[in-house]
Design a protein around this motif. Structure first.
Motif, PDB file in Angstrom:
ATOM      1  N   SER A 112       7.650 -60.932   1.706  1.00 12.15           N
ATOM      2  CA  SER A 112       8.836 -61.730   2.022  1.00 12.15           C
ATOM      3  C   SER A 112       9.761 -61.056   3.030  1.00 12.15           C
ATOM      4  O   SER A 112      10.683 -61.689   3.541  1.00 12.15           O
ATOM      5  CB  SER A 112       9.599 -62.038   0.734  1.00 12.15           C
ATOM      6  OG  SER A 112       9.940 -60.825   0.084  1.00 12.15           O
ATOM      7  N   ASP A 140       1.607 -51.125   6.027  1.00  9.52           N
ATOM      8  CA  ASP A 140       0.311 -51.413   5.415  1.00  9.52           C
ATOM      9  C   ASP A 140      -0.233 -52.713   5.987  1.00  9.52           C
ATOM     10  O   ASP A 140       0.513 -53.536   6.513  1.00  9.52           O
ATOM     11  CB  ASP A 140       0.384 -51.468   3.881  1.00  9.52           C
ATOM     12  CG  ASP A 140       1.121 -52.688   3.356  1.00  9.52           C
ATOM     13  OD1 ASP A 140       2.048 -53.179   4.043  1.00  9.52           O
ATOM     14  OD2 ASP A 140       0.770 -53.170   2.261  1.00  9.52           O
ATOM     15  N   LYS A 277      12.111 -58.922  -9.780  1.00  5.08           N
ATOM     16  CA  LYS A 277      12.078 -57.501  -9.418  1.00  5.08           C
ATOM     17  C   LYS A 277      13.241 -56.718 -10.042  1.00  5.08           C
ATOM     18  O   LYS A 277      13.384 -55.513  -9.815  1.00  5.08           O
ATOM     19  CB  LYS A 277      12.070 -57.360  -7.897  1.00  5.08           C
ATOM     20  CG  LYS A 277      10.808 -57.984  -7.285  1.00  5.08           C
ATOM     21  CD  LYS A 277      10.798 -57.988  -5.785  1.00  5.08           C
ATOM     22  CE  LYS A 277       9.494 -58.618  -5.288  1.00  5.08           C
ATOM     23  NZ  LYS A 277       9.433 -58.754  -3.835  1.00  5.08           N
TER      24      LYS A 277
END
Ligand SMILES: O=C(O)[C@H](O)[C@@H](O)[C@H](O)[C@H](O)COP(=O)(O)O
Length: 317
Positions: A112, A140, A277
């Protein structure tokens, strides 16, 4: 829309391992708490300082600064407010590094985060940033073709890179024709070349590359980049870039920067949104009793770490 991979052309002026492509389509302890007057957090101005921790940080406009570790935590009412502040933060650093060293090395993750960068492609930043100084890397990447829906390159290209005039040769995607191991080695070789040519700084403390800014998200399990909880790659301390074939988050094959590279950065923005989260954020920043150390807690750059949290992600602080 044309796919990214169908429109790639390769420069022959750089070594094979580092061929950039051209895009032919338009392209908790010791924490002092600072209270800000305004709820909109586009400015870092601080109106009042206390030395006690706020009982709740889950309201916009609260910034905490850990002076020892140069750690800043900022909480925003909405993801929209967060995106506005993140754009200003990035634009200010772009100006600083462009002036200081003539280049700005920016590393992005997938997820996101890319959506949270959307204000950079709007006024005033789209016109005011000197995009010619930008060099873009991935912390990554999933080892899939560049036009695959899982590709972090495609995500960034569609949502960001295709909308700003960064020189195509300054965008460093993986070689998607290689295995995950080959792609990681190839990417590390590319970084070494760019250190050699002075595009990327090297840390005099660690000997690892020192990127100017890393913009990274965090998974709901506390992973950053493709460094997952309990995985042996968390301990990698030699390689700059490594590969994983058993990523718990699909797809399984990925490459990732290692912690020594991440932690050599001059600036890291950790961008975390959503109630899903909040528990990990609480463990990382609050008074949680959780004894497990999550990858996000291993993020500790040479320079500044700034957490950008929305109210939901900060709801357990
Ligand atoms: O390729 C990837 O999977 C990402 O780089 C990964 O590290 C991501 O940043 C986090 O999983 C957060 O993703 P969300 O913000 O979408 O939850």
């Amino acid at each position: 829309m044309a796919t990214a991979s169908s429109s790639l052309t390769f420069s022959t002026s750089l070594p094979k391992f580092c061929r950039p492509y051209s895009i032919s389509i338009t392209p908790p302890p010791h924490v002092s708490v600072y209270f800000k007057k305004l709820s909109i957090s586009s400015s870092l101005k601080i109106s009042k300082r206390t030395t006690t921790r706020a009982s709740s940080m889950a309201s916009s406009g609260i910034t905490t600064i850990d002076q020892n570790n140069k750690k800043v935590v900022e909480v925003f009412d909405t993801e929209e407010d967060l995106a506005v502040s993140l754009a200003k933060y990035t634009a200010d650093l772009s100006d600083k590094f462009a002036k200081e060293r003539g280049a700005f090395t920016v590393v992005v993750s997938g997820g996101s985060l890319i959506k949270s960068l959307r204000k950079l492609v709007e006024a005033p930043y789209v016109d005011s940033i000197d995009w010619s100084r930008w060099h873009v890397f991935w912390v990554d990447e999933r080892v899939v073709p560049k036009d695959h829906p899982d590709s972090n390159y495609k995500l960034a290209f569609d949502g960001f890179l295709s909308k700003v005039p960064i020189p195509p040769g300054n965008v460093y995607a993986i070689n998607d024709a290689l295995s995950s191991e080959g792609a990681a080695d190839d990417y590390e070789t590319c970084l070494k070349h760019l250190v050699h040519t002075g595009v990327i700084n090297i840390s005099s403390l660690s000997g690892f590359p020192k990127f100017d800014l890393m913009l990274v998200g965090m998974g709901p399990d506390g992973h950053v980049a493709s460094l997952f909880p309990g995985h042996p790659l968390l301990k990698e301390n030699q390689k700059w870039v490594t590969h994983i074939t058993d990523s718990p988050k699909p797809p399984p094959e990925r490459i990732t920067f290692t912690f020594p590279v991440i932690n050599s950065s001059a600036y890291i923005a950790l961008v975390v949104c959503g109630a899903g989260k909040a528990s990990i954020v609480q463990t990382a920043l609050g008074k949680s009793q959780n004894s497990e150390v999550f990858p996000v807690q291993m993020v500790s750059p040479e320079g500044e770490l700034k957490w950008f949290l929305d109210k939901d992600a900060a709801s357990k602080l």
